[in-house]
Design a protein around this motif. Structure first.
Motif, PDB file in Angstrom:
ATOM      1  N   GLU A 114     -11.543  -2.648  -3.476  1.00  0.00           N
ATOM      2  CA  GLU A 114     -10.724  -1.611  -2.841  1.00  0.00           C
ATOM      3  C   GLU A 114      -9.244  -1.820  -3.165  1.00  0.00           C
ATOM      4  O   GLU A 114      -8.363  -1.288  -2.507  1.00  0.00           O
ATOM      5  CB  GLU A 114     -10.962  -1.622  -1.325  1.00  0.00           C
ATOM      6  CG  GLU A 114     -12.394  -1.230  -0.965  1.00  0.00           C
ATOM      7  CD  GLU A 114     -12.669  -1.218   0.531  1.00  0.00           C
ATOM      8  OE1 GLU A 114     -11.706  -1.162   1.317  1.00  0.00           O
ATOM      9  OE2 GLU A 114     -13.859  -1.283   0.889  1.00  0.00           O
ATOM     10  N   GLU A 126       0.832  -1.208   0.000  1.00  0.00           N
ATOM     11  CA  GLU A 126       0.000   0.000   0.000  1.00  0.00           C
ATOM     12  C   GLU A 126       0.859   1.246   0.000  1.00  0.00           C
ATOM     13  O   GLU A 126       1.814   1.354   0.767  1.00  0.00           O
ATOM     14  CB  GLU A 126      -0.886   0.024   1.251  1.00  0.00           C
ATOM     15  CG  GLU A 126      -1.928  -1.061   1.271  1.00  0.00           C
ATOM     16  CD  GLU A 126      -2.662  -1.122   2.611  1.00  0.00           C
ATOM     17  OE1 GLU A 126      -3.789  -0.612   2.683  1.00  0.00           O
ATOM     18  OE2 GLU A 126      -2.094  -1.674   3.566  1.00  0.00           O
ATOM     19  N   SER A 185     -18.333  -5.551  -0.716  1.00  0.00           N
ATOM     20  CA  SER A 185     -18.184  -4.135  -1.056  1.00  0.00           C
ATOM     21  C   SER A 185     -17.349  -4.033  -2.315  1.00  0.00           C
ATOM     22  O   SER A 185     -16.606  -4.952  -2.664  1.00  0.00           O
ATOM     23  CB  SER A 185     -17.548  -3.357   0.098  1.00  0.00           C
ATOM     24  OG  SER A 185     -16.365  -3.988   0.509  1.00  0.00           O
ATOM     25  N   LYS A 186     -17.490  -2.916  -2.990  1.00  0.00           N
ATOM     26  CA  LYS A 186     -16.792  -2.707  -4.270  1.00  0.00           C
ATOM     27  C   LYS A 186     -15.292  -2.894  -4.089  1.00  0.00           C
ATOM     28  O   LYS A 186     -14.761  -2.672  -3.008  1.00  0.00           O
ATOM     29  CB  LYS A 186     -17.079  -1.291  -4.765  1.00  0.00           C
ATOM     30  CG  LYS A 186     -18.473  -1.116  -5.300  1.00  0.00           C
ATOM     31  CD  LYS A 186     -18.493   0.059  -6.294  1.00  0.00           C
ATOM     32  CE  LYS A 186     -19.887   0.272  -6.818  1.00  0.00           C
ATOM     33  NZ  LYS A 186     -20.688   1.160  -5.948  1.00  0.00           N
ATOM     34  N   ASP A 220      -3.371   5.770  -1.532  1.00  0.00           N
ATOM     35  CA  ASP A 220      -4.601   5.114  -1.985  1.00  0.00           C
ATOM     36  C   ASP A 220      -4.327   3.927  -2.909  1.00  0.00           C
ATOM     37  O   ASP A 220      -5.253   3.224  -3.307  1.00  0.00           O
ATOM     38  CB  ASP A 220      -5.465   6.119  -2.775  1.00  0.00           C
ATOM     39  CG  ASP A 220      -6.039   7.189  -1.857  1.00  0.00           C
ATOM     40  OD1 ASP A 220      -6.024   6.937  -0.630  1.00  0.00           O
ATOM     41  OD2 ASP A 220      -6.459   8.246  -2.365  1.00  0.00           O
ATOM     42  N   LYS A 238     -12.008  -6.692   3.348  1.00  0.00           N
ATOM     43  CA  LYS A 238     -13.099  -5.974   2.667  1.00  0.00           C
ATOM     44  C   LYS A 238     -12.639  -5.561   1.265  1.00  0.00           C
ATOM     45  O   LYS A 238     -11.512  -5.094   1.100  1.00  0.00           O
ATOM     46  CB  LYS A 238     -13.424  -4.712   3.476  1.00  0.00           C
ATOM     47  CG  LYS A 238     -14.876  -4.344   3.489  1.00  0.00           C
ATOM     48  CD  LYS A 238     -15.075  -3.247   4.526  1.00  0.00           C
ATOM     49  CE  LYS A 238     -15.670  -2.024   3.869  1.00  0.00           C
ATOM     50  NZ  LYS A 238     -14.896  -0.863   3.689  1.00  0.00           N
ATOM     51  N   GLY A 239     -13.507  -5.751   0.287  1.00  0.00           N
ATOM     52  CA  GLY A 239     -13.223  -5.200  -1.039  1.00  0.00           C
ATOM     53  C   GLY A 239     -12.268  -6.015  -1.897  1.00  0.00           C
ATOM     54  O   GLY A 239     -11.710  -5.496  -2.853  1.00  0.00           O
TER      55      GLY A 239
END
Ligand SMILES: [Zn+2]
Length: 455
Positions: free
Chosen positions: A87, A21, A84-85, A24, A68-69
């Motif tokens: 990420e 990471e 969830s969409k 973003d 998530k994502g």
């Protein structure tokens, strides 16, 4: 500040899922299945109910991280993790081995997957020849080669080829806002294309990386297994085959193209024909258009033939294709009767799933069996016990000849010193503690915990 989080590949060999990471921008390096993943709660036909309940059983036993994502909607329907969409921006696959790519099926199809051009050909062949058993999802698969530079948000990924036991293997230089992070994937220095690994090491060193995420398959207190080069495998196999007047049977990993070339050469040197399964033939055919990889073509190579299984049902269409050629008496396609009648003329490739063909071929007692893949890790390996029962039942003359896909401990430490990163993050190893002897600072990862890095 950037961070690295290993969701897999920590304290065991394989299953790499490494999140990088930078603000973003978020990418995964590999998304594989650990070899031992199901050993604790599942066995034989007792398997997670993934076709019915998606990731529910995996989450229950904490076999997959609940992120998530990342996962596709259908896999989450029966779980507490809400869809969830996406990420994450992309997944980069270092090479098409099970333990680096097999969990792609769970990943949201909207997340693109980057992999080498040869790796993508292997992916397609693997999927096509395995029916419903193998699935890598319906992602957009984008291919790269050495020299490509892929921009993903604030990150730039530079793949560089390495030598490993499968074609299309890469290490990555990831240029981040805090400096370069290098990922080795799996690599070796004793294989036929060690020049590629050396090129990778040289390029990585030039970047003065802030971190090196490094594989350590063979970093262990002692490695009792033999340390042969591909050339030594060839020499041993050639002597064994030349000294035998009976059938020679060989088994190796079905994607080890170097080994296929080796046995083709052994066949040529000993005046035999190297007979491969339709699966292997299909893989070689898939790679033959890639000008950067030299693969033998079993349908035209004078030293090779393709073996077609006989019987009532042949459910796989690719098997049917070769069967039709057999019907039209194609001179490169053979069946069990051809092998049985002239055993001394062949080197017959098999794997554990195809041992039953020996019942049709009936190798004469004393026929050679060369296991050309790694010796079992554990003493109570079930497959090994079964293989040895077959060897005894057919009275075969058993030998071992294998060159590993991985650099040994000294070579890994030499690679680390040459690249000279600020910090080493050991993955894909059971002995991360031993990396403290590598001569550079080490940050031992804890599964699912982030490591922060700055310039
Ligand atoms: Zn590998």
């Amino acid at each position: 500040m950037i961070s690295i989080t290993a969701y897999g590949g920590v304290d065991h060999i394989g299953g790499n899922k490494i999140l990088l990471e930078d603000g973003d921008s978020r990418i995964f390096l590999d998304f594989g299945e650990p070899f031992n993943m199901k050993d604790e709660y599942f066995v034989d036909w007792l398997l997670p109910r993934e076709s019915r309940t998606g990731l529910k059983d995996y989450f229950f036993f904490d076999l997959m991280p609940q992120i998530k994502g990342v996962y596709g909607e259908k896999w989450l329907e029966d779980t507490d993790l809400k869809y969830s969409k996406p990420e994450f921006d992309a997944i980069f696959i270092s090479h098409m081995h099970f333990d680096h790519a097999m969990h792609l099926r769970f990943v949201d199809d909207k997340i693109p997957v980057y992999l080498g051009a040869a790796a993508d050909a292997i992916r397609r062949s693997w999927q096509e020849t395995s029916g419903a058993f193998v699935n890598f999802g319906k992602h957009e698969f984008k291919t790269f080669r050495t020299g490509s530079k892929i921009k993903v948000g604030s990150l730039e990924v530079e793949p560089i080829h390495v030598d490993h036991s499968v074609p299309g293997a890469y290490g990555f230089l990831v240029h981040t806002s805090a400096g370069c992070v290098v990922y080795t994937g799996d690599l070796r220095l004793h294989g036929p294309r060690s020049d590629m690994t050396r090129e990778f090491v040289k390029r990585a060193a030039e970047e003065k990386p802030i971190a090196l995420i490094c594989e350590g398959t063979r970093v262990s207190p002692e490695d009792p297994r033999e340390d042969l080069s591909e050339k030594q495998v060839e020499d041993r196999a050639r002597k064994l085959v030349a000294g035998s007047k009976k059938l020679a049977i060989v088994s190796f990993y079905p994607k080890d193209v170097d080994r296929m070339r080796t046995y083709r050469d052994v066949a040529e040197a000993t005046g035999r024909k190297f007979v491969v399964s339709t699966k292997v033939a299909h893989l070689l055919e898939s790679l033959k258009d890639d000008s950067r990889i030299s693969v033998p073509d079993p349908m035209t190579d004078p030293n090779m033939l393709v073996y077609v299984r006989q019987g009532m049902s042949r459910p796989l269409p690719f098997d049917n294709r070769y069967q039709e050629m057999l019907g039209s008496k194609n001179s490169h396609v053979v069946c069990c009767d051809d092998i049985a009648k002239h055993q001394e003329q062949f080197i017959f490739q098999t794997d554990i799933m195809q041992l039953t063909e020996l019942i049709d071929i009936l190798p004469s007692p004393g026929s050679l069996f060369i296991r050309s893949k790694s010796e079992p890790f554990e003493e109570d390996d079930v497959q090994e016990e079964i293989l040895q029962n077959w060897i005894k039942r057919f009275n075969l003359d058993f030998h071992q000849a294998h060159a590993s896909g991985h650099a040994n401990k000294e070579e890994i430490f030499d690679i680390i010193r040459r690249i000279d990163p600020k910090v080493v993050v050991p993955v894909h190893t059971e002995h991360a503690d031993l990396f403290k002897k590598c001569g550079r600072a080490v940050k031992r990862p804890v599964a699912r915990e982030s490591i922060s890095l700055s310039k």
